[in-house]
Motif scaffolding. Structure first.
Motif, PDB file in Angstrom:
ATOM      1  N   LEU A   1      -0.728  13.679 -12.470  1.00 30.94           N
ATOM      2  CA  LEU A   1      -0.049  14.062 -11.230  1.00 30.94           C
ATOM      3  C   LEU A   1      -0.922  13.861  -9.988  1.00 30.94           C
ATOM      4  N   GLY A   2      -1.954  13.030 -10.103  1.00 34.98           N
ATOM      5  CA  GLY A   2      -2.813  12.807  -8.945  1.00 34.98           C
ATOM      6  C   GLY A   2      -3.881  13.867  -8.838  1.00 34.98           C
ATOM      7  N   ASP A   3      -4.213  14.225  -7.599  1.00 41.87           N
ATOM      8  CA  ASP A   3      -5.261  15.220  -7.383  1.00 41.87           C
ATOM      9  C   ASP A   3      -4.820  16.265  -6.371  1.00 41.87           C
ATOM     10  N   ILE A   4      -5.689  17.211  -6.130  1.00 41.26           N
ATOM     11  CA  ILE A   4      -5.367  18.342  -5.256  1.00 41.26           C
ATOM     12  C   ILE A   4      -5.043  17.886  -3.830  1.00 41.26           C
ATOM     13  N   GLY A   5      -5.709  16.819  -3.373  1.00 40.81           N
ATOM     14  CA  GLY A   5      -5.453  16.308  -2.028  1.00 40.81           C
ATOM     15  C   GLY A   5      -4.078  15.692  -1.868  1.00 40.81           C
ATOM     16  N   VAL A   6      -3.520  15.189  -2.952  1.00 41.39           N
ATOM     17  CA  VAL A   6      -2.167  14.628  -2.917  1.00 41.39           C
ATOM     18  C   VAL A   6      -1.139  15.738  -2.705  1.00 41.39           C
ATOM     19  N   HIS A   7      -1.329  16.847  -3.391  1.00 42.05           N
ATOM     20  CA  HIS A   7      -0.348  17.939  -3.364  1.00 42.05           C
ATOM     21  C   HIS A   7      -0.589  18.958  -2.254  1.00 42.05           C
ATOM     22  N   PHE A   8      -1.856  19.143  -1.889  1.00 40.82           N
ATOM     23  CA  PHE A   8      -2.217  20.161  -0.882  1.00 40.82           C
ATOM     24  C   PHE A   8      -3.203  19.551   0.116  1.00 40.82           C
ATOM     25  N   PRO A   9      -2.760  18.584   0.924  1.00 45.04           N
ATOM     26  CA  PRO A   9      -3.684  17.842   1.793  1.00 45.04           C
ATOM     27  C   PRO A   9      -4.322  18.707   2.880  1.00 45.04           C
ATOM     28  N   ASP A  10      -5.598  18.409   3.165  1.00 45.65           N
ATOM     29  CA  ASP A  10      -6.305  19.161   4.201  1.00 45.65           C
ATOM     30  C   ASP A  10      -5.861  18.767   5.609  1.00 45.65           C
ATOM     31  N   THR A  11      -4.924  17.841   5.696  1.00 43.19           N
ATOM     32  CA  THR A  11      -4.341  17.464   6.990  1.00 43.19           C
ATOM     33  C   THR A  11      -3.094  18.292   7.301  1.00 43.19           C
ATOM     34  N   ASP A  12      -2.669  19.110   6.340  1.00 44.98           N
ATOM     35  CA  ASP A  12      -1.465  19.928   6.493  1.00 44.98           C
ATOM     36  C   ASP A  12      -1.875  21.359   6.865  1.00 44.98           C
ATOM     37  N   GLN A  13      -1.440  21.801   8.029  1.00 44.41           N
ATOM     38  CA  GLN A  13      -1.798  23.132   8.516  1.00 44.41           C
ATOM     39  C   GLN A  13      -1.244  24.254   7.625  1.00 44.41           C
ATOM     40  N   ALA A  14      -0.264  23.944   6.793  1.00 40.93           N
ATOM     41  CA  ALA A  14       0.278  24.946   5.874  1.00 40.93           C
ATOM     42  C   ALA A  14      -0.794  25.432   4.904  1.00 40.93           C
TER      43      ALA A  14
END
Length: 160
Positions: free
Chosen positions: A57-70
């Protein structure tokens, strides 16, 4: 197709003053904390990456990117819970976790049982199925100079 899948995760974070130091979902008293977009819990991030990798399923950055303020300052236990949901949606559950922390200080042995409890609860396994070890780098490199912390995790998944 095999019913068992193994994944490896690794995470690094810089250590800086005036930040809380979260490891394995537990606040560890220290003069420094990990710097990151979230709470920078390297152990939980490495476990998430191992789980995602095992399930392709990819990596943590794919699902929870550090570019997303959420995800700014998000509690990494939430990321672990969401990762558990992602692997469950593909029919997988965690069999066991084996993790290693590399840090010069502080000593984490007193906090390991609490970390195991937090992780086990979020993964739906027992504490006996969550292994957490720690080592120093004998004062070598950025970890030895207490500039950063590293976590490695291996996770075994089983298709239900």
């Amino acid at each position: 197709m095999s019913k068992l899948r193994i994944g490896l995760g690794v995470d690094f974070h810089q250590l800086v003053p005036d930040r809380d130091f979260w490891l394995g979902g537990v606040l560890v008293p220290h003069t420094k904390g990990a710097l990151g977009h979230s709470d920078a819990d390297v152990l939980l991030h490495a476990i998430c990456d191992a789980m995602l990798g095992a399930a392709s399923l990819g990596d943590i950055g794919v699902h929870f990117p550090d570019t997303d303020q959420a995800y700014k300052n998000i509690d990494s236990k939430i990321l672990l819970a969401r990762t558990t949901e992602l692997i469950a949606a593909k029919g997988y559950s965690v069999v066991n976790v084996d993790a290693s922390l590399c840090l010069q200080a502080p000593k984490i042995k007193p906090y390991v049982p609490a970390m195991q409890e937090v992780i086990a609860q979020h993964l739906g396994v027992t504490v006996e199925e969550v292994s957490i070890k720690a080592t120093t780098t004998e004062k070598l490199g950025f970890v030895g100079r207490e500039e950063g912390v590293v976590a490695y995790a291996t996770v075994l998944l089983e298709k239900q």
